[in-house]
Design a protein around this motif. Sequence first.
Motif, PDB file in Angstrom:
ATOM      1  N   GLY A   1      54.238  73.773  29.427  1.00 58.15           N
ATOM      2  CA  GLY A   1      55.283  72.961  28.781  1.00 58.15           C
ATOM      3  C   GLY A   1      56.461  72.656  29.692  1.00 58.15           C
TER       4      GLY A   1
ATOM      5  N   ILE B   1      49.962  65.586  27.817  1.00 58.59           N
ATOM      6  CA  ILE B   1      50.304  66.473  28.910  1.00 58.59           C
ATOM      7  C   ILE B   1      50.541  67.897  28.424  1.00 58.59           C
TER       8      ILE B   1
ATOM      9  N   SER C   1      51.178  82.159  36.420  1.00 56.99           N
ATOM     10  CA  SER C   1      51.267  80.914  37.176  1.00 56.99           C
ATOM     11  C   SER C   1      52.231  79.966  36.495  1.00 56.99           C
TER      12      SER C   1
ATOM     13  N   THR D   1      57.388  74.600  39.172  1.00 59.69           N
ATOM     14  CA  THR D   1      58.801  74.875  39.443  1.00 59.69           C
ATOM     15  C   THR D   1      59.671  74.849  38.173  1.00 59.69           C
TER      16      THR D   1
ATOM     17  N   LEU E   1      51.861  77.003  42.903  1.00 62.76           N
ATOM     18  CA  LEU E   1      52.640  76.122  43.784  1.00 62.76           C
ATOM     19  C   LEU E   1      54.063  76.591  44.034  1.00 62.76           C
TER      20      LEU E   1
ATOM     21  N   GLY F   1      44.238  80.594  46.013  1.00 63.86           N
ATOM     22  CA  GLY F   1      44.011  81.957  45.537  1.00 63.86           C
ATOM     23  C   GLY F   1      42.582  82.483  45.607  1.00 63.86           C
ATOM     24  N   GLU F   2      41.593  81.606  45.798  1.00 68.55           N
ATOM     25  CA  GLU F   2      40.197  82.020  45.613  1.00 68.55           C
ATOM     26  C   GLU F   2      39.780  83.210  46.459  1.00 68.55           C
TER      27      GLU F   2
ATOM     28  N   ASP G   1      44.953  65.245  43.268  1.00 70.31           N
ATOM     29  CA  ASP G   1      46.118  64.435  43.630  1.00 70.31           C
ATOM     30  C   ASP G   1      45.695  63.002  43.889  1.00 70.31           C
TER      31      ASP G   1
ATOM     32  N   THR H   1      62.065  68.370  36.299  1.00 70.83           N
ATOM     33  CA  THR H   1      61.217  67.916  35.190  1.00 70.83           C
ATOM     34  C   THR H   1      60.704  66.500  35.415  1.00 70.83           C
TER      35      THR H   1
HETATM   36  C1  B12 Z   1      46.550  68.875  36.401  1.00 67.67           C
HETATM   37  C2  B12 Z   1      48.064  68.799  36.611  1.00 67.67           C
HETATM   38  C3  B12 Z   1      48.869  68.893  35.497  1.00 67.67           C
HETATM   39  C4  B12 Z   1      48.295  69.160  34.108  1.00 67.67           C
HETATM   40  C5  B12 Z   1      47.939  70.638  33.887  1.00 67.67           C
HETATM   41  C6  B12 Z   1      48.978  71.634  34.224  1.00 67.67           C
HETATM   42  C7  B12 Z   1      48.518  73.069  34.036  1.00 67.67           C
HETATM   43  N1  B12 Z   1      48.757  73.653  32.877  1.00 67.67           N
HETATM   44  O1  B12 Z   1      47.996  73.663  34.942  1.00 67.67           O
HETATM   45  C8  B12 Z   1      49.409  68.576  33.225  1.00 67.67           C
HETATM   46  C9  B12 Z   1      49.053  67.123  32.932  1.00 67.67           C
HETATM   47  C10 B12 Z   1      49.638  69.327  31.922  1.00 67.67           C
HETATM   48  C11 B12 Z   1      50.615  68.642  34.172  1.00 67.67           C
HETATM   49  C12 B12 Z   1      51.908  68.665  33.723  1.00 67.67           C
HETATM   50  C13 B12 Z   1      52.998  68.705  34.566  1.00 67.67           C
HETATM   51  N2  B12 Z   1      52.990  68.599  35.894  1.00 67.67           N
HETATM   52 CO1  B12 Z   1      51.369  68.533  36.928  1.00 67.67          CO
HETATM   53  N3  B12 Z   1      49.909  68.498  38.070  1.00 67.67           N
HETATM   54  C14 B12 Z   1      48.633  68.643  37.888  1.00 67.67           C
HETATM   55  C15 B12 Z   1      47.887  68.527  39.223  1.00 67.67           C
HETATM   56  C16 B12 Z   1      47.411  67.074  39.402  1.00 67.67           C
HETATM   57  C17 B12 Z   1      46.731  69.505  39.444  1.00 67.67           C
HETATM   58  C18 B12 Z   1      47.031  70.976  39.123  1.00 67.67           C
HETATM   59  C19 B12 Z   1      45.749  71.754  39.163  1.00 67.67           C
HETATM   60  O2  B12 Z   1      45.120  72.026  38.153  1.00 67.67           O
HETATM   61  N4  B12 Z   1      45.292  72.087  40.346  1.00 67.67           N
HETATM   62  C20 B12 Z   1      44.031  72.781  40.542  1.00 67.67           C
HETATM   63  C21 B12 Z   1      44.231  74.291  40.634  1.00 67.67           C
HETATM   64  C22 B12 Z   1      42.898  74.939  40.968  1.00 67.67           C
HETATM   65  O3  B12 Z   1      45.142  74.534  41.671  1.00 67.67           O
HETATM   66  P1  B12 Z   1      46.498  75.394  41.470  1.00 67.67           P
HETATM   67  O4  B12 Z   1      46.990  75.272  40.087  1.00 67.67           O
HETATM   68  O5  B12 Z   1      47.425  75.081  42.567  1.00 67.67           O
HETATM   69  O6  B12 Z   1      45.965  76.898  41.621  1.00 67.67           O
HETATM   70  C23 B12 Z   1      45.570  77.446  42.853  1.00 67.67           C
HETATM   71  C24 B12 Z   1      46.699  78.131  43.638  1.00 67.67           C
HETATM   72  O7  B12 Z   1      47.964  77.555  43.432  1.00 67.67           O
HETATM   73  C25 B12 Z   1      46.634  79.562  43.215  1.00 67.67           C
HETATM   74  N5  B12 Z   1      47.319  79.981  42.004  1.00 67.67           N
HETATM   75  C26 B12 Z   1      47.804  79.256  40.992  1.00 67.67           C
HETATM   76  N6  B12 Z   1      48.351  80.045  40.073  1.00 67.67           N
HETATM   77  C27 B12 Z   1      48.197  81.296  40.457  1.00 67.67           C
HETATM   78  C28 B12 Z   1      48.569  82.497  39.857  1.00 67.67           C
HETATM   79  C29 B12 Z   1      48.258  83.699  40.498  1.00 67.67           C
HETATM   80  C30 B12 Z   1      48.610  84.977  39.846  1.00 67.67           C
HETATM   81  C31 B12 Z   1      47.584  83.674  41.748  1.00 67.67           C
HETATM   82  C32 B12 Z   1      47.225  84.923  42.403  1.00 67.67           C
HETATM   83  C33 B12 Z   1      47.246  82.474  42.363  1.00 67.67           C
HETATM   84  C34 B12 Z   1      47.536  81.291  41.716  1.00 67.67           C
HETATM   85  O8  B12 Z   1      45.243  79.788  43.027  1.00 67.67           O
HETATM   86  C35 B12 Z   1      44.613  78.576  42.543  1.00 67.67           C
HETATM   87  C36 B12 Z   1      43.293  78.427  43.261  1.00 67.67           C
HETATM   88  O9  B12 Z   1      43.480  78.233  44.631  1.00 67.67           O
HETATM   89  C37 B12 Z   1      49.063  68.874  40.191  1.00 67.67           C
HETATM   90  C38 B12 Z   1      48.918  68.434  41.617  1.00 67.67           C
HETATM   91  C39 B12 Z   1      48.492  69.619  42.453  1.00 67.67           C
HETATM   92  N7  B12 Z   1      47.871  69.341  43.548  1.00 67.67           N
HETATM   93  O10 B12 Z   1      48.699  70.759  42.148  1.00 67.67           O
HETATM   94  C40 B12 Z   1      50.289  68.338  39.458  1.00 67.67           C
HETATM   95  C41 B12 Z   1      51.600  69.083  39.666  1.00 67.67           C
HETATM   96  C42 B12 Z   1      51.330  70.553  39.666  1.00 67.67           C
HETATM   97  N8  B12 Z   1      52.367  68.739  38.482  1.00 67.67           N
HETATM   98  C43 B12 Z   1      53.622  68.638  38.704  1.00 67.67           C
HETATM   99  C44 B12 Z   1      54.599  68.391  37.711  1.00 67.67           C
HETATM  100  C45 B12 Z   1      55.996  68.081  38.197  1.00 67.67           C
HETATM  101  C46 B12 Z   1      54.261  68.432  36.358  1.00 67.67           C
HETATM  102  C47 B12 Z   1      55.218  68.273  35.183  1.00 67.67           C
HETATM  103  C48 B12 Z   1      56.570  68.971  35.319  1.00 67.67           C
HETATM  104  C49 B12 Z   1      55.362  66.773  34.931  1.00 67.67           C
HETATM  105  C50 B12 Z   1      56.067  66.416  33.648  1.00 67.67           C
HETATM  106  N9  B12 Z   1      57.365  66.200  33.654  1.00 67.67           N
HETATM  107  O11 B12 Z   1      55.434  66.329  32.645  1.00 67.67           O
HETATM  108  C51 B12 Z   1      54.378  68.895  34.048  1.00 67.67           C
HETATM  109  C52 B12 Z   1      54.633  70.412  33.929  1.00 67.67           C
HETATM  110  C53 B12 Z   1      53.881  71.008  32.777  1.00 67.67           C
HETATM  111  C54 B12 Z   1      53.714  72.506  32.884  1.00 67.67           C
HETATM  112  N10 B12 Z   1      54.771  73.289  32.873  1.00 67.67           N
HETATM  113  O12 B12 Z   1      52.596  72.964  32.959  1.00 67.67           O
HETATM  114  C55 B12 Z   1      53.962  68.840  40.163  1.00 67.67           C
HETATM  115  C56 B12 Z   1      54.571  70.237  40.317  1.00 67.67           C
HETATM  116  C57 B12 Z   1      55.541  70.388  41.460  1.00 67.67           C
HETATM  117  C58 B12 Z   1      56.200  71.727  41.377  1.00 67.67           C
HETATM  118  N11 B12 Z   1      56.506  72.313  42.513  1.00 67.67           N
HETATM  119  O13 B12 Z   1      56.471  72.224  40.321  1.00 67.67           O
HETATM  120  C59 B12 Z   1      52.559  68.635  40.833  1.00 67.67           C
HETATM  121  C60 B12 Z   1      52.351  69.433  42.098  1.00 67.67           C
HETATM  122  C61 B12 Z   1      52.402  67.131  41.121  1.00 67.67           C
HETATM  123  C62 B12 Z   1      53.219  66.663  42.332  1.00 67.67           C
HETATM  124  N12 B12 Z   1      52.571  66.278  43.410  1.00 67.67           N
HETATM  125  O14 B12 Z   1      54.411  66.618  42.302  1.00 67.67           O
HETATM  126  N13 B12 Z   1      50.210  68.710  35.462  1.00 67.67           N
END
Ligand code: B12
Length: 441
Positions: free
Chosen positions: A12, A37, A82, A85, A110, A131-132, A233, A388
Amino acid sequence: MDARLGLIAVSGVRIYNDRLTRVGLTLPGFYERAHTIASMPSLGLLTLAAVTPDGFDIDYVESPSFDAQAIAATDYDIVGISSFTAKCDVMYRIADAYRARGTTVVLGGLHCTLLPEEAAEHADAVVVGEGERQWPRLLEDWRQGRLQKFYRSPGFRDVNLGEVPAPRYDLLDFERYNRIPVQTTRGCPLDCEFCAASKIFGGFKMKPVDRVVRDIREIKKHARHPFIELADDNTFVSKAWSRDLVRAIGAEEVHWFTETDVSVGDDPELMDLLARSGCRQVLIGFESPSRKSLAAIEARDWKARRHDQYRRVIDELQGRGVTVNGCFIVGLDGDTPDIFEEIERFVRSTSLIEVQVTVLTPFPGTALYRRLQSEGRLLRERFWERCTLFDVNYVPRGMTVEELEQGLEHVMTSLYSAAETRRRRLRYVELIRSRRKENAA
Ligand code: B12
């Protein structure tokens, strides 16, 4: 006995700009997207669940706010949390509460990758980067009683997406979600100054198509007609791979959505395949209708050079029945107060069915953040909860903060109004009809 592991997604967003929050709630176009979202699970945590070794009993939980009672009711031995920001302070409160109860706390994702030292103040361990490969190592260390403070992924090549098992979709309550995420690519080759993702992990990689199909089939075990949102992305960077991907997704008979750049329009065959594959919408980061404003956002000027293709790509995709969600950023250094009307004019003069207008956001750890900080343009020292995309956190170059806030409100009110949303839908239907007639002739 198995150790109890809680994987907690802090979900959220809360917008701080009160006027925008108030108007947002009444704007149909904005409300619909916000609702979509709000309901997506964390693919990062489901992926970690999949690489968790035997001997852990896993719970996946979403927590939009701090809930002391919910925390007190759990009996986890270790939690992994997780957050992006905007919600990192909620994540830290939850982390502190678990630590106070003696639960081991691991933070990752992130935001923690951008600011690991900050995260470390609230955690027993922090994972930096993907993280994998680090997560199983960390859990083994924890079991052996030798947990370290930081686990850093050594580089973007460390994780081969072909070797990662399917995310643990079985942990989800499918009733709760209207979209389920699948990742097909990680990173992006573009070099946008504001990007808070691709550049952080560094690089671009694709998942083998058969693995994507495996993930979709995993989802289909739980939902007969799932709507898939690709958590990428920029999906269609490699056109040859993308054609294979889209053919394979098409064969799975699902509806889906993804994000990409304007180069999708370079490949008519890919666009034809998209239309037949169940792809409902492609989100494209146009960023600005103004070439001047595009000039400085991407290191190689890639987006500025593609500016004159925007209209054609929208028409080509939508004419084939794939809707386009055009994203624009306001407050870029080349923007003056005219930009708001320019966006409205651009949207009205194209067939674009969906629009997203957000404000430039200096996420910590990005090149944009560093530049604005060195120019003395950041409004507050620590403004993470305001990251946000709708709150202004810096002094724009070509207008005042108030002009930017009012302009954003104005453009949202006008483009997300009921009348305007209806008009865009009707125009889209007309476009499809006229294309059908042309094709039949
Ligand atoms: C899908 C997505 C969403 C989805 C799902 C979010 C969710 N609940 O996960 C939805 C549409 C809901 C969404 C919403 C938002 N999003 Co978005 N979203 C994405 C997107 C395109 C992919 C994220 C994803 O699933 N990646 C795939 C997984 C596998 O990767 P990951 O999450 O990074 O996890 C890996 C590592 O980070 C790590 N890891 C992650 N968590 C943890 C926890 C632990 C304990 C450990 C050990 C490791 C670990 O291990 C994982 C495997 O390697 C990204 C872009 C990106 N490249 O990340 C933007 C992104 C994350 N979103 C962003 C933003 C800004 C938002 C919103 C604020 C936008 C808005 N105003 O609505 C909201 C925030 C909502 C919220 N609080 O969840 C920004 C975040 C920037 C930041 N630094 O915060 C990104 C990066 C886009 C960008 N380029 O700017 N988003």
